[in-house]
Design a protein around this motif. Structure first.
Motif, PDB file in Angstrom:
ATOM      1  N   ALA A 168      24.231  -6.027  11.714  1.00 51.94           N
ATOM      2  CA  ALA A 168      22.852  -5.807  11.283  1.00 51.94           C
ATOM      3  C   ALA A 168      22.781  -6.013   9.778  1.00 51.94           C
ATOM      4  CB  ALA A 168      22.380  -4.406  11.656  1.00 51.94           C
ATOM      5  N   THR A 169      21.924  -6.912   9.337  1.00 54.02           N
ATOM      6  CA  THR A 169      21.624  -7.048   7.917  1.00 54.02           C
ATOM      7  C   THR A 169      20.478  -6.102   7.581  1.00 54.02           C
ATOM      8  OG1 THR A 169      20.065  -8.862   8.279  1.00 54.02           O
ATOM      9  CG2 THR A 169      22.389  -9.442   8.023  1.00 54.02           C
ATOM     10  N   THR A 170      20.034  -6.114   6.332  1.00 54.69           N
ATOM     11  CA  THR A 170      18.984  -5.189   5.903  1.00 54.69           C
ATOM     12  C   THR A 170      17.974  -5.964   5.080  1.00 54.69           C
ATOM     13  OG1 THR A 170      20.648  -3.433   5.774  1.00 54.69           O
ATOM     14  CG2 THR A 170      18.525  -2.997   4.758  1.00 54.69           C
ATOM     15  N   GLU A 171      16.716  -5.967   5.501  1.00 54.17           N
ATOM     16  CA  GLU A 171      15.678  -6.688   4.787  1.00 54.17           C
ATOM     17  C   GLU A 171      14.448  -5.798   4.560  1.00 54.17           C
ATOM     18  OE1 GLU A 171      18.549  -9.293   5.591  1.00 54.17           O
ATOM     19  OE2 GLU A 171      17.423  -8.636   7.353  1.00 54.17           O
ATOM     20  N   SER A 172      13.681  -6.150   3.545  1.00 52.88           N
ATOM     21  CA  SER A 172      12.440  -5.421   3.272  1.00 52.88           C
ATOM     22  C   SER A 172      11.301  -6.019   4.090  1.00 52.88           C
ATOM     23  CB  SER A 172      12.109  -5.495   1.779  1.00 52.88           C
ATOM     24  OG  SER A 172      11.221  -6.553   1.498  1.00 52.88           O
ATOM     25  N   PRO A 173      10.205  -5.304   4.253  1.00 49.36           N
ATOM     26  CA  PRO A 173       9.062  -5.845   4.998  1.00 49.36           C
ATOM     27  C   PRO A 173       8.455  -7.083   4.346  1.00 49.36           C
ATOM     28  CG  PRO A 173       8.788  -3.491   4.603  1.00 49.36           C
ATOM     29  CD  PRO A 173       9.973  -3.921   3.825  1.00 49.36           C
ATOM     30  N   PRO A 200      10.614  -0.887  -0.835  1.00 54.05           N
ATOM     31  CA  PRO A 200       9.748  -1.505  -1.853  1.00 54.05           C
ATOM     32  C   PRO A 200       8.259  -1.235  -1.674  1.00 54.05           C
ATOM     33  CG  PRO A 200      11.391  -3.077  -1.059  1.00 54.05           C
ATOM     34  CD  PRO A 200      11.446  -1.883  -0.138  1.00 54.05           C
ATOM     35  N   VAL A 201       7.848  -0.820  -0.448  1.00 51.76           N
ATOM     36  CA  VAL A 201       6.433  -0.517  -0.223  1.00 51.76           C
ATOM     37  C   VAL A 201       6.218   0.956   0.123  1.00 51.76           C
ATOM     38  CG1 VAL A 201       5.854  -2.876   0.454  1.00 51.76           C
ATOM     39  CG2 VAL A 201       6.567  -1.239   2.213  1.00 51.76           C
ATOM     40  N   VAL A 202       7.267   1.757  -0.064  1.00 51.73           N
ATOM     41  CA  VAL A 202       7.191   3.196   0.213  1.00 51.73           C
ATOM     42  C   VAL A 202       7.454   4.021  -1.039  1.00 51.73           C
ATOM     43  CG1 VAL A 202       8.467   5.061   1.363  1.00 51.73           C
ATOM     44  CG2 VAL A 202       7.639   3.124   2.693  1.00 51.73           C
ATOM     45  N   ASP A 203       8.227   3.482  -1.952  1.00 50.18           N
ATOM     46  CA  ASP A 203       8.627   4.216  -3.155  1.00 50.18           C
ATOM     47  C   ASP A 203       7.755   3.793  -4.323  1.00 50.18           C
ATOM     48  OD1 ASP A 203       9.795   5.500  -5.253  1.00 50.18           O
ATOM     49  OD2 ASP A 203      11.813   4.671  -4.943  1.00 50.18           O
ATOM     50  N   PRO A 204       6.831   4.653  -4.781  1.00 49.77           N
ATOM     51  CA  PRO A 204       5.959   4.272  -5.891  1.00 49.77           C
ATOM     52  C   PRO A 204       6.698   4.024  -7.200  1.00 49.77           C
ATOM     53  CG  PRO A 204       5.038   6.123  -4.666  1.00 49.77           C
ATOM     54  CD  PRO A 204       6.443   5.945  -4.180  1.00 49.77           C
ATOM     55  N   ASP A 205       7.970   4.439  -7.296  1.00 52.38           N
ATOM     56  CA  ASP A 205       8.742   4.173  -8.502  1.00 52.38           C
ATOM     57  C   ASP A 205       9.350   2.770  -8.516  1.00 52.38           C
ATOM     58  OD1 ASP A 205       8.251   6.662  -9.614  1.00 52.38           O
ATOM     59  OD2 ASP A 205      10.001   7.587  -8.669  1.00 52.38           O
ATOM     60  N   ARG A 215       0.668  -7.353  -1.034  1.00 50.63           N
ATOM     61  CA  ARG A 215       1.270  -8.475  -0.301  1.00 50.63           C
ATOM     62  C   ARG A 215       1.670  -8.057   1.109  1.00 50.63           C
ATOM     63  NH1 ARG A 215       7.070 -10.793  -1.914  1.00 50.63           N
ATOM     64  NH2 ARG A 215       7.428 -12.133  -0.108  1.00 50.63           N
ATOM     65  N   PHE A 216       2.199  -6.835   1.224  1.00 52.43           N
ATOM     66  CA  PHE A 216       2.581  -6.237   2.507  1.00 52.43           C
ATOM     67  C   PHE A 216       1.383  -6.216   3.455  1.00 52.43           C
ATOM     68  CE2 PHE A 216       2.826  -1.863   4.508  1.00 52.43           C
ATOM     69  CZ  PHE A 216       3.878  -2.090   5.384  1.00 52.43           C
ATOM     70  N   GLY A 217       0.222  -5.815   2.932  1.00 57.34           N
ATOM     71  CA  GLY A 217      -0.979  -5.790   3.754  1.00 57.34           C
ATOM     72  C   GLY A 217      -1.474  -7.172   4.113  1.00 57.34           C
ATOM     73  N   GLU A 218      -1.423  -8.092   3.140  1.00 60.02           N
ATOM     74  CA  GLU A 218      -1.901  -9.458   3.402  1.00 60.02           C
ATOM     75  C   GLU A 218      -1.096 -10.128   4.509  1.00 60.02           C
ATOM     76  OE1 GLU A 218      -1.495 -11.239  -0.395  1.00 60.02           O
ATOM     77  OE2 GLU A 218      -3.226 -10.184  -1.273  1.00 60.02           O
ATOM     78  N   THR A 219       0.221  -9.997   4.473  1.00 60.76           N
ATOM     79  CA  THR A 219       1.044 -10.654   5.490  1.00 60.76           C
ATOM     80  C   THR A 219       0.882 -10.017   6.859  1.00 60.76           C
ATOM     81  OG1 THR A 219       2.934  -9.283   4.795  1.00 60.76           O
ATOM     82  CG2 THR A 219       2.775 -11.490   3.861  1.00 60.76           C
ATOM     83  N   VAL A 224      -5.082  -2.737   3.181  1.00 58.36           N
ATOM     84  CA  VAL A 224      -4.306  -1.590   2.704  1.00 58.36           C
ATOM     85  C   VAL A 224      -5.062  -0.823   1.626  1.00 58.36           C
ATOM     86  CG1 VAL A 224      -2.068  -2.571   3.330  1.00 58.36           C
ATOM     87  CG2 VAL A 224      -3.044  -3.086   1.081  1.00 58.36           C
ATOM     88  N   GLY A 225      -6.362  -1.049   1.534  1.00 64.27           N
ATOM     89  CA  GLY A 225      -7.177  -0.206   0.669  1.00 64.27           C
ATOM     90  C   GLY A 225      -7.308   1.200   1.206  1.00 64.27           C
TER      91      GLY A 225
END
Length: 470
Positions: A168-173, A200-205, A215-219, A224-225
């Motif tokens: 298993a590799t590991t990728e972001s959304p 990257p889309v869960v951690d506000p830091d 971008r997460f919402g667009e794809t 995501v408003g």
């Protein structure tokens, strides 16, 4: 003068004769079992394109923070090791020169797990029978370089040679997963799956967090408003990852904090983190999202992995010049009992959830993690990981966790590595150490030998497939 390189057949086994004999017998039953690697960071492009690795330094030194952090600690500049810079300024580009620096400093790895893994790679993968040192640097480089040019050392051939059943590799959304699609479309039957890492889309830091979320919402085709649209985007991308073979999610939060806010509270928090979050807002949002991810895992069956309490990129100047994941991550104290309670109050007793907990804080093994996993049906303990992926780290874990959690509330072993050739070496160490631990229980008449054989197999193969729903 050169020195021989030997892998002793009894390495890591007990020194006492009877116990060593038991460990040998246990190991004989598991050493050739297929490797299941459910959590790691190998590049799926390797298996999609199946191109030859370019040279020994680019394969074994430049991308491996286990290797270059030790050299850096002894004053070797990362530039001299070819580690790429953020701004593209030049670093050493001659792989033989990099390799000679590595050989001149190989003694620094004495007593470390990296030395065991590397020696296994040199002896077993490349057939080298003399020790790496300055006098043998060119021999090593030339032998490895020549091997890498042959079909037998292409990624897919090594995958098959090493007896790997699954990686298993590991990728972001935000990843399009095109390499996983190419693997599935090929005529190769190696099983390479992904894992959903939403940090990257869960951690506000995270730098660029708000842009990442847009971008997460667009794809996903979601607005995501709103918080509801943001959660819908997660469901879309989780389904996309499941189509690419994912059975797990992966969460690298600063702490194990969880929260269970009302919808109105969560909506207001989301608005703040998308605007100008405080540190408290960021921590609360991460905490809320762990509980939201648990709720989605109950819906879609994906296994959660949580590995908190690491100070990422502690060395500010290295971060600025070379970026993240350059050996500067340092363990922090962890706390789980209070941190996990909001999530466990909702889902701790739900058999549809599996949450695998990892830690770098060994003090929590017997005080917190083993009691939690020894009670809640949803919890399992991940193996000794990262800084504790080592013989003594594995021994301490078994000694501190087994009496309360048992063996069957753990999930076997995972290698968590970018260093592809070290995967079989790491699994070899884990299997040997588990057999040594079991042999001691048998020798002390705390476990029957037939039971030890069953446990050895479970730890090497069965539990990981069960826990990760493979």
């Amino acid at each position: 003068m050169t020195h021989p390189l030997r892998l002793h057949p009894d390495r890591l086994f007990p020194s006492e004769g009877r116990t060593r004999d038991i460990a040998r017998a246990l190991h004989a039953g598991v050493k050739d079992l297929p490797i299941v690697s459910p959590h790691g960071h190998t590049d799926p492009a390797w298996f999609a394109g199946n191109e030859a690795f370019s040279d020994p330094a680019s394969l074994l030194i430049v991308p491996d923070h286990y290797v270059f952090r030790m050299l850096y600690s002894q004053g070797v500049p990362l530039e001299a090791l070819g580690v790429p810079t953020v701004d593209g300024s030049p670093t050493e580009s001659d792989p033989r020169a990099i390799w000679k620096i590595f050989a001149a400093n190989y003694h620094l790895f004495r007593g470390t797990p990296s030395r065991m893994w590397l020696d296994w790679v040199f002896a077993e993968a490349f057939g080298i029978d003399v020790r790496l040192e300055p006098a043998t640097a060119d021999l090593y480089f030339d032998t490895i370089d020549a091997a890498l040019k042959t079909p037998e050392f292409r990624p897919r051939a090594l995958f098959d040679r090493f007896g790997i059943e699954l990686i298993a590799t590991t990728e972001s959304p935000l990843d399009p997963l095109e390499h996983h699609a190419a693997i599935r479309a090929s005529d190769w039957n190696g099983r390479v799956v992904t894992a959903y890492r939403p940090d990257p889309v869960v951690d506000p830091d995270t730098p660029g967090f708000a842009a990442n979320v847009r971008r997460f919402g667009e794809t996903a085709g979601e607005d995501v408003g709103s918080y509801a649209g943001y959660l819908a985007a997660h469901r879309f991308h989780r389904a996309r990852f499941r189509d690419a073979g994912a059975t797990s999610t992966d969460h690298g939060h600063p702490s194990a904090a969880t929260a269970d806010l009302t919808p109105a509270e969560a909506e207001a928090l989301y608005a703040r983190v998308m605007a100008q979050p405080t540190a408290a807002d960021a921590e609360l949002f991460r905490a809320q999202m762990l509980t939201e991810m648990a709720a989605m895992s109950v819906e879609d069956g994906m296994v959660m992995q949580l590995h908190p309490a690491v100070s990422r990129s502690h060395n500010a100047s290295v971060l600025a010049r070379f970026g993240r994941d350059k050996g500067g991550d340092i363990p922090l104290p962890g706390e789980f009992v209070r941190a996990l309670k909001p999530l466990l109050d909702r889902f701790g007793n739900d058999p549809r959830l599996t949450l695998i907990l990892f830690t770098l804080d060994e003090d929590t093994y017997s005080r917190e993690l083993a009691p939690l996993a020894g009670h809640y049906p949803s919890l399992r303990l991940g193996p000794p990981w990262w800084f504790h992926d080592s013989p003594e780290g594995m021994r301490r874990f078994r000694e501190r966790a087994t009496e309360t959690a048992g063996f069957y509330n753990t999930v076997g072993f995972n290698d968590d590595t970018r260093a592809f050739l070290s995967i079989p070496a790491r699994h070899d160490v884990a299997r040997r150490m588990d057999c040594a631990f079991l042999a001691k229980l048998v020798a002390e008449h705390r476990l029957e030998e037939d039971e030890a054989h069953e446990v050895a197999r479970a730890l090497a193969y069965d539990l990981v497939k069960q826990a990760y729903r493979l």
